[in-house]
Design a protein around this motif. Structure first.
Motif, PDB file in Angstrom:
ATOM      1  N   LEU A  23       7.789  -8.199  72.578  1.00 30.62           N
ATOM      2  CA  LEU A  23       7.606  -8.646  74.192  1.00 30.62           C
ATOM      3  C   LEU A  23       6.710  -7.528  74.713  1.00 30.62           C
ATOM      4  N   LEU A  35       4.807 -12.559  74.248  1.00 30.90           N
ATOM      5  CA  LEU A  35       5.360 -12.509  73.001  1.00 30.90           C
ATOM      6  C   LEU A  35       4.429 -12.525  71.869  1.00 30.90           C
ATOM      7  N   ARG A  50       9.136 -14.972  83.647  1.00 30.60           N
ATOM      8  CA  ARG A  50      10.085 -14.178  83.458  1.00 30.60           C
ATOM      9  C   ARG A  50      11.380 -14.725  83.400  1.00 30.60           C
ATOM     10  N   ILE A  53      11.882 -16.397  80.069  1.00 31.43           N
ATOM     11  CA  ILE A  53      12.507 -15.363  79.048  1.00 31.43           C
ATOM     12  C   ILE A  53      13.964 -15.048  79.265  1.00 31.43           C
TER      13      ILE A  53
END
Length: 70
Positions: A23, A35, A50, A53
Motif C-alpha cells: 500500500l 495498491l 481512504r 481502504i
C-alpha cells in the motif's frame, strides 16, 4: 502512471518471500491510497479512497475474507 511520488509499505507478515501487496500514499494527496503487487513493482497500480481502504481493512479484521485464502 508514474509511481515515483508514492511511499510504499509492505506488511511485515509477508516476510522475505515477496508474496504480498504493498500500500502506498503520495505526497500531497491525502485522499488516495495505492495498491500494487510487491513482485511486480512496475505493473499495474490500483487507486482507492481512504474510506474504501478502511472498509476493506475492517472486513479483513472481522475475518470476512478468510474463506478466500483456503
Amino acid at each position: 502512471m508514474s509511481t515515483d511520488h508514492i511511499t510504499w509499505v509492505k506488511a511485515t507478515a509477508s516476510g522475505s518471500s515477496g508474496n504480498c501487496v504493498e500500500l502506498g500514499s503520495g505526497a500531497g494527496d491525502a485522499t488516495v491510497v495505492y495498491l500494487r503487487d510487491s513482485k511486480d513493482t512496475q505493473g499495474p497500480v490500483l487507486r482507492f479512497t481512504r474510506s474504501e481502504i478502511a472498509a476493506f481493512i475492517d472486513g479483513a479484521k472481522r475475518n470476512e475474507f478468510d474463506h478466500l485464502a483456503h
